[in-house]
Scaffold this motif. Structure first.
Motif, PDB file in Angstrom:
ATOM      1  N   GLY A  30       7.142   4.812  -0.225  1.00 24.39           N
ATOM      2  CA  GLY A  30       7.682   5.250  -1.524  1.00 24.39           C
ATOM      3  C   GLY A  30       8.972   6.039  -1.370  1.00 24.39           C
ATOM      4  N   ALA A  31       8.920   7.317  -1.756  1.00 22.17           N
ATOM      5  CA  ALA A  31      10.100   8.172  -1.592  1.00 22.17           C
ATOM      6  C   ALA A  31       9.992   8.990  -0.314  1.00 22.17           C
ATOM      7  N   GLY A  32       8.946   8.738   0.449  1.00 23.69           N
ATOM      8  CA  GLY A  32       8.819   9.395   1.752  1.00 23.69           C
ATOM      9  C   GLY A  32       8.337  10.829   1.699  1.00 23.69           C
ATOM     10  N   GLY A  33       7.753  11.250   0.597  1.00 20.27           N
ATOM     11  CA  GLY A  33       7.275  12.637   0.488  1.00 20.27           C
ATOM     12  C   GLY A  33       6.249  12.962   1.565  1.00 20.27           C
ATOM     13  N   HIS A  34       5.270  12.077   1.749  1.00 16.90           N
ATOM     14  CA  HIS A  34       4.248  12.328   2.767  1.00 16.90           C
ATOM     15  C   HIS A  34       4.825  12.142   4.170  1.00 16.90           C
ATOM     16  N   SER A  35       5.687  11.136   4.308  1.00 14.26           N
ATOM     17  CA  SER A  35       6.300  10.889   5.629  1.00 14.26           C
ATOM     18  C   SER A  35       7.080  12.106   6.100  1.00 14.26           C
ATOM     19  N   PHE A  51       5.377   1.961   6.010  1.00 17.38           N
ATOM     20  CA  PHE A  51       5.456   0.636   5.404  1.00 17.38           C
ATOM     21  C   PHE A  51       5.771   0.773   3.915  1.00 17.38           C
ATOM     22  N   ASP A  52       6.555  -0.153   3.399  1.00 19.35           N
ATOM     23  CA  ASP A  52       6.642  -0.353   1.950  1.00 19.35           C
ATOM     24  C   ASP A  52       7.089  -1.775   1.712  1.00 19.35           C
ATOM     25  N   GLN A  53       6.519  -2.387   0.688  1.00 20.68           N
ATOM     26  CA  GLN A  53       6.897  -3.776   0.417  1.00 20.68           C
ATOM     27  C   GLN A  53       8.030  -3.859  -0.611  1.00 20.68           C
ATOM     28  N   SER A  72       7.182  -4.454   4.606  1.00 21.66           N
ATOM     29  CA  SER A  72       6.103  -5.440   4.631  1.00 21.66           C
ATOM     30  C   SER A  72       4.963  -4.954   3.761  1.00 21.66           C
ATOM     31  N   ASN A  73       4.157  -5.904   3.358  1.00 25.99           N
ATOM     32  CA  ASN A  73       2.892  -5.555   2.723  1.00 25.99           C
ATOM     33  C   ASN A  73       2.015  -4.887   3.781  1.00 25.99           C
ATOM     34  N   PHE A  74       1.279  -3.850   3.402  1.00 27.95           N
ATOM     35  CA  PHE A  74       0.444  -3.172   4.398  1.00 27.95           C
ATOM     36  C   PHE A  74      -0.747  -4.007   4.858  1.00 27.95           C
ATOM     37  N   LYS A  75      -0.938  -5.171   4.258  1.00 25.59           N
ATOM     38  CA  LYS A  75      -2.036  -6.014   4.755  1.00 25.59           C
ATOM     39  C   LYS A  75      -1.714  -6.557   6.155  1.00 25.59           C
ATOM     40  N   ALA A  94      -2.559   6.777   3.366  1.00 24.23           N
ATOM     41  CA  ALA A  94      -2.276   5.797   2.312  1.00 24.23           C
ATOM     42  C   ALA A  94      -2.299   6.511   0.973  1.00 24.23           C
ATOM     43  N   ASP A  95      -1.243   6.313   0.205  1.00 25.75           N
ATOM     44  CA  ASP A  95      -1.123   6.914  -1.131  1.00 25.75           C
ATOM     45  C   ASP A  95      -0.906   5.722  -2.065  1.00 25.75           C
ATOM     46  N   LEU A  96      -2.024   5.192  -2.561  1.00 27.71           N
ATOM     47  CA  LEU A  96      -2.001   3.843  -3.152  1.00 27.71           C
ATOM     48  C   LEU A  96      -1.272   3.765  -4.490  1.00 27.71           C
ATOM     49  N   GLY A  97      -1.109   2.543  -4.967  1.00 22.22           N
ATOM     50  CA  GLY A  97      -0.557   2.338  -6.309  1.00 22.22           C
ATOM     51  C   GLY A  97       0.951   2.268  -6.319  1.00 22.22           C
ATOM     52  N   VAL A  98       1.525   2.608  -7.470  1.00 20.02           N
ATOM     53  CA  VAL A  98       2.972   2.488  -7.647  1.00 20.02           C
ATOM     54  C   VAL A  98       3.616   3.867  -7.689  1.00 20.02           C
ATOM     55  N   PHE A 101       9.130   5.962  -9.627  1.00 19.17           N
ATOM     56  CA  PHE A 101      10.347   5.169  -9.789  1.00 19.17           C
ATOM     57  C   PHE A 101       9.984   3.777 -10.326  1.00 19.17           C
ATOM     58  N   GLN A 102       8.988   3.160  -9.705  1.00 26.15           N
ATOM     59  CA  GLN A 102       8.613   1.808 -10.141  1.00 26.15           C
ATOM     60  C   GLN A 102       8.171   1.821 -11.610  1.00 26.15           C
ATOM     61  N   ILE A 103       7.429   2.860 -11.997  1.00 26.68           N
ATOM     62  CA  ILE A 103       6.954   2.932 -13.386  1.00 26.68           C
ATOM     63  C   ILE A 103       8.126   3.181 -14.342  1.00 26.68           C
ATOM     64  N   ARG A 121       6.009  -6.975 -10.146  1.00 29.46           N
ATOM     65  CA  ARG A 121       5.866  -7.249  -8.709  1.00 29.46           C
ATOM     66  C   ARG A 121       6.354  -6.031  -7.925  1.00 29.46           C
ATOM     67  N   MET A 122       5.526  -5.548  -7.007  1.00 28.73           N
ATOM     68  CA  MET A 122       5.994  -4.448  -6.147  1.00 28.73           C
ATOM     69  C   MET A 122       6.976  -4.996  -5.123  1.00 28.73           C
ATOM     70  N   ASN A 123       6.736  -6.218  -4.691  1.00 30.21           N
ATOM     71  CA  ASN A 123       7.635  -6.877  -3.748  1.00 30.21           C
ATOM     72  C   ASN A 123       8.467  -7.882  -4.539  1.00 30.21           C
TER      73      ASN A 123
HETATM   74  C1  LIG Z   1       2.320   6.081  -4.842  1.00 32.32           C
HETATM   75  S1  LIG Z   1       3.710   5.430  -4.035  1.00 32.32           S
HETATM   76  C2  LIG Z   1       3.795   6.348  -2.554  1.00 32.32           C
HETATM   77  C3  LIG Z   1       4.599   7.586  -2.688  1.00 32.32           C
HETATM   78  C4  LIG Z   1       4.825   8.328  -1.399  1.00 32.32           C
HETATM   79  N1  LIG Z   1       3.595   8.770  -0.804  1.00 32.32           N
HETATM   80  C5  LIG Z   1       5.747   9.510  -1.621  1.00 32.32           C
HETATM   81  O1  LIG Z   1       5.312  10.657  -1.483  1.00 32.32           O
HETATM   82  O2  LIG Z   1       6.911   9.303  -1.949  1.00 32.32           O
HETATM   83  C6  LIG Z   1       3.127   3.900  -3.421  1.00 32.32           C
HETATM   84  C7  LIG Z   1       4.157   3.098  -2.654  1.00 32.32           C
HETATM   85  O3  LIG Z   1       3.455   2.168  -1.865  1.00 32.32           O
HETATM   86  C8  LIG Z   1       4.025   0.902  -1.993  1.00 32.32           C
HETATM   87  N2  LIG Z   1       2.943  -0.064  -1.852  1.00 32.32           N
HETATM   88  C9  LIG Z   1       1.893  -0.244  -2.683  1.00 32.32           C
HETATM   89  N3  LIG Z   1       1.111  -1.233  -2.243  1.00 32.32           N
HETATM   90  C10 LIG Z   1       1.678  -1.680  -1.088  1.00 32.32           C
HETATM   91  C11 LIG Z   1       1.331  -2.691  -0.160  1.00 32.32           C
HETATM   92  N4  LIG Z   1       0.268  -3.485  -0.354  1.00 32.32           N
HETATM   93  N5  LIG Z   1       2.114  -2.860   0.914  1.00 32.32           N
HETATM   94  C12 LIG Z   1       3.224  -2.080   1.109  1.00 32.32           C
HETATM   95  N6  LIG Z   1       3.608  -1.125   0.250  1.00 32.32           N
HETATM   96  C13 LIG Z   1       2.841  -0.916  -0.839  1.00 32.32           C
HETATM   97  C14 LIG Z   1       4.682   0.866  -3.353  1.00 32.32           C
HETATM   98  O4  LIG Z   1       5.765  -0.045  -3.342  1.00 32.32           O
HETATM   99  C15 LIG Z   1       5.121   2.313  -3.539  1.00 32.32           C
HETATM  100  O5  LIG Z   1       6.442   2.509  -3.111  1.00 32.32           O
END
Ligand SMILES: C[S@@+](CC[C@H](N)C(=O)[O-])C[C@H]1O[C@@H](n2cnc3c(N)ncnc32)[C@H](O)[C@@H]1O
Length: 298
Positions: A30-35, A51-53, A72-75, A94-98, A101-103, A121-123
């Protein structure tokens, strides 16, 4: 505009019990807050793979020699880590969802609050958008998605209305969909709209299947003593996380050996689910549905 405010930041990163020289993975950059927070606790030999798709997330990439961002997709987490010569890790977050910014970005089509293309689409390179889904799914498939992924009460009537509408004009924009919802919603309008949008988003991004794959791979990737810290935002996600942590697999079937010993290699660290504090909720309303679970590999 702030890209995203990290949710349960301290709680989820503390949950990793970071070893300064460890190898960590943030599967939802996402925005890298946790990273960023993980990096502050890593020493010179520590490594963080994220990872981010979503292409848009790459504008937030961190300039740090200990950091690698993978689009990439985290799968595919196991494959991409292997390409980087990593076969086991000390922790996964893992911090799931969107992201916010995307919203908030109307052109991404995730929200019913502003008009834009019906995308979700996230990707951005994926083929099927929300409009494609509404224009092509059978009534039964629409009912399945709406009721299973959004718990939409009148899913059959809504699916029928979608089919009637698309025969005249195919769905293209958010307003094409909200016009239908305006005619048919039951109960609270914001809740109903949110449920429908959640259902479509989950299907467009195949969120349940990719989450299952990622969770199972992460459980395998962890070293003994390694930690898994997962923030989920709705009950379908949380159920899978809980099952994995309780049984070691996303099916939730606890396997035992011939002596009756559990084959689950994960131990739950927080017996009680961790929720955002009142303080966090007062400054970030988007944290309201967040739930954190932490487990350790035994
Ligand atoms: C809730 S945000 C994460 C925010 C992040 N933890 C931060 O502090 O900035 C979720 C991010 O995960 C990505 N994401 C969601 N599902 C994904 C997947 N299956 N593979 C890769 N990235 C994914 C989304 O594109 C989004 O940028």
């Amino acid at each position: 505009m702030t890209y995203h405010v990290p949710v349960l930041l301290k709680e989820s990163v503390d949950g990793l019990a970071i070893k300064p020289n460890g190898v960590y993975v943030d599967v939802t950059f996402g925005a890298g807050g946790h990273s960023k927070s993980i990096l502050t606790q890593l020493g010179a030999k520590g490594r963080l793979y994220a990872f981010d798709q979503d292409e848009d997330a790459f504008r937030n990439a961190l300039d740090d020699p200990r950091f690698t961002l993978i689009r990439s997709n985290f799968k595919y987490v196991k494959n991409f880590l292997r390409l980087n010569d990593v076969t086991e890790v000390d922790g996964v977050l893992a911090d799931l969802g969107v992201s916010s910014f995307q919203i908030d970005e109307a052109s991404r089509g995730f929200t019913y609050r502003v008009d834009g293309p019906l995308d979700m689409r996230m990707n951005q390179y994926m083929e099927k958008s929300a409009a494609d889904l509404l224009n092509s799914y059978t009534k039964d498939d629409l009912v399945y998605v709406l009721s299973n992924y959004g718990e939409v009460r009148n899913s059959k009537s809504l699916a029928q209305r979608v089919i009637e509408k698309r025969v005249k004009t195919p769905f293209r924009s958010i307003s094409d969909l909200t016009e239908v919802l305006d005619e048919i919603y039951m109960g609270s309008k914001p809740k109903y709209f949110a449920q429908v949008f959640q259902a479509i988003r989950i299907e467009v991004n195949d969120e349940i299947e990719v989450l299952k794959k990622m969770l199972q791979q992460c459980a395998d990737l962890l070293k003994i003593g390694g930690r898994l810290s997962v923030i989920s935002y709705h009950s379908l996600e949380d159920r899978l996380v809980k099952r994995l942590m309780k049984t070691g697999n996303v099916e939730g079937v606890l396997e035992k050996d011939e002596f009756g010993k559990s084959q689950n290699s994960l131990k739950i660290i927080n017996k009680k689910i961790i929720l955002p504090s009142e303080n966090e909720l007062s400054v970030n309303s988007r944290a309201r549905s967040a739930k954190l679970r932490i487990a350790e590999k035994m």
